[in-house]
Enzyme design. Structure first.
Site: not given
Ligand code: NDP
Length: 451
Positions: A90, A126, A166
């Site tokens: 998962k 993953k 993700d």
């Molecule tokens: P989203 O794609 O919804 O959002 C990601 C955000 O981070 C966006 O604002 C994006 O900016 C920004 N971002 C991505 N890459 C970069 C970078 N290299 N530098 C700066 N900003 C960046 O992803 P999530 O919110 O789902 O995920 C965010 C984090 O949380 C990740 O680490 C993910 O692995 C973790 N996570 C997510 C879960 C979930 O339920 N979704 C569960 C557990 C962990 P922009 O809009 O410009 O792309």
């Protein structure tokens, strides 16, 4: 040489650019679990560490799809099935140009221990692709997701491997992936989680990671005898699923969230960010945060080019509690220094491994409460498992039931992590507590299941 150093030496071949993030995650786990390995020789006798850090299998495939100009595009697709000692594999799918095998191995390793901490029957995995959803039309996203699933469906199933979202994979992408899976297999089953509610999703799955991180922080602050979050200034990075829902819950409980960010820049709004506007910009218009200041010209937009050297603008803003919710290694030692200087009391990792090891060391040395990702952001995968349960029993839970179970789960994880840290002589160190508690459960299952 300490036991941890000896164990780390065994995996030196991963100390290379391609596996840098994986090595960083693994090193942290090994340092944390050294007292457990020392306390019971069975973990070494059964070679648990070697068996845990090598994935069961890495599936790599080609994804060929047609863009809107009828040009053929080719991307790489991956699924890293890491460990299924506790339940079906998962973990989420990430669509981002930075995705490589090494990135997915780091995320997969974190996922095994995170899933273990939830106490739910789920293993760790993953996957994803180097496909960049930015700037793609809705039809292109649909065509890519269909092509991706044409390969992935061979390796997944409700009792085998259950992917979720993700970075770059939200409800829209999960919908397309699910539709293609259903078409190929002629089966309507819960093989993907994070589905929109009206066709099999769970209420609160989109909110779960962000809300869960806030519930975890509330419990941690209470246990560490710190002031609660209501009325406090909080900073959040990111503007995606996790960040927006962390902001929502923080505002709900009366905290004042003054920042958010995306890959191009940071918003600082001292009066508190306008969440409805943020959702409109990021979820509906899928635009840059620069748009925010066109509506609120009192807010400040700080482009990446103006960030402090080696740091991030969000962590330069004084706050009581900080929530890195964007991506890995976004909070550095420079940022930790700024947070400490400005009197920050707690840091909660909403994203996966957003803080560098130097930053964590510094924060912990200065007694900043530090909630590591694998414990603090486990709310998302917990509600994914609730979605699996609802799908398997063809039922729907109410919002109140999911919220209550999420809260209970996050409080349970927080207490278990704190207690484990205390038991192993590192009271207050939630990083060690999370790694030991997560590892022990998986390791004991692996031993009981034989080789
Ligand atoms: P989203 O794609 O919804 O959002 C990601 C955000 O981070 C966006 O604002 C994006 O900016 C920004 N971002 C991505 N890459 C970069 C970078 N290299 N530098 C700066 N900003 C960046 O992803 P999530 O919110 O789902 O995920 C965010 C984090 O949380 C990740 O680490 C993910 O692995 C973790 N996570 C997510 C879960 C979930 O339920 N979704 C569960 C557990 C962990 P922009 O809009 O410009 O792309």
């Amino acid at each position: 040489m300490t036991l941890a150093e000896k164990e780390i030496k065994k995996f030196e071949n991963h100390n290379c650019a391609e596996d840098a993030l994986f090595y960083q995650a693994m090193e942290e786990v090994i340092y944390s679990i050294a007292p457990l390995l020392e306390s019971d020789e069975k973990y070494t006798k059964y070679a648990i560490l070697e068996r845990l850090v090598i994935p069961d299998r890495i599936i790599k495939f080609k994804v060929t799809w047609l863009d809107d100009n009828n040009k053929i595009q080719v991307n790489s697709g991956y699924r890293v099935q890491f460990n299924n000692a506790l339940g079906p594999y998962k973990g989420g799918l990430r669509f981002h140009p930075t995705v490589t095998e090494g990135v997915l191995k780091f995320l997969g390793l974190e996922q095994i221990l995170k899933n273990s901490l939830t106490g739910l029957p789920i293993g760790g995995a993953k996957g994803g692709s180097d496909f960049d959803p930015k700037g793609k039309s809705d039809f292109e996203i649909m065509k890519f997701c269909s092509a991706f699933m044409t390969e992935l469906h061979k390796y997944i199933g409700p009792r085998i491997d259950v992917p979720a979202g993700d970075i770059g994979v939200g409800g829209r992408e999960i919908g397309y992936l699910f539709g293609e899976y259903k078409k190929i297999t002629s089966s309507y089953e819960g093989t993907l989680t994070g589905k929109p509610y009206f066709f099999g999703g769970s209420l609160m799955r989109p909110e779960a990671t962000g809300y869960g991180a806030v519930y975890f922080t509330q419990t941690m602050l209470e246990m560490e005898n710190k002031e609660p979050l209501d009325g406090q200034i909080c900073t959040v990075s990111g503007a995606g699923n996790v960040a927006l829902h962390a902001i929502e819950k923080l505002q709900d409980i009366g905290a004042v969230v003054v920042s958010c960010s995306d890959s191009r820049g940071t918003i600082y709004d001292a009066r508190g960010v306008d969440l409805a506007l943020l959702k409109d910009i990021k979820l509906k218009r899928r635009a840059s945060l620069e748009e925010y200041c066109k509506v609120h010209n009192e807010g400040k937009y700080i482009p990446v080019a103006e960030y402090p050297e080696g740091g991030h603008a969000v962590w330069d803003i004084p706050c009581y509690a900080a929530f890195p919710c964007a991506t890995q290694n976004e909070l550095t030692e420079v940022d930790a220094k700024a947070l400490i200087t400005n009197g920050c009391v707690s840091v909660t990792e909403g994203a996966n491994m957003p803080s560098t090891p130097d930053a964590i060391d510094l924060l912990q040395t200065h007694k900043v409460c530090f909630a590591p990702a694998k414990a603090a952001n486990a709310g998302g995968v917990a509600v994914s498992e609730f979605e699996m349960s609802q799908n398997a029993s063809m039922t729907k839970w109410s919002y109140a039931k999911v919220d209550e179970k999420l809260k209970e789960t996050m409080q349970m994880i927080c207490k278990r992590v704190a207690l484990t840290a205390k038991d192993y002589g590192v009271e207050g160190n939630y990083v060690h507590g999370a790694n030991i508690a997560g590892f022990k459960k998986v390791a004991d299952a692996m031993i009981a299941e034989g080789i």
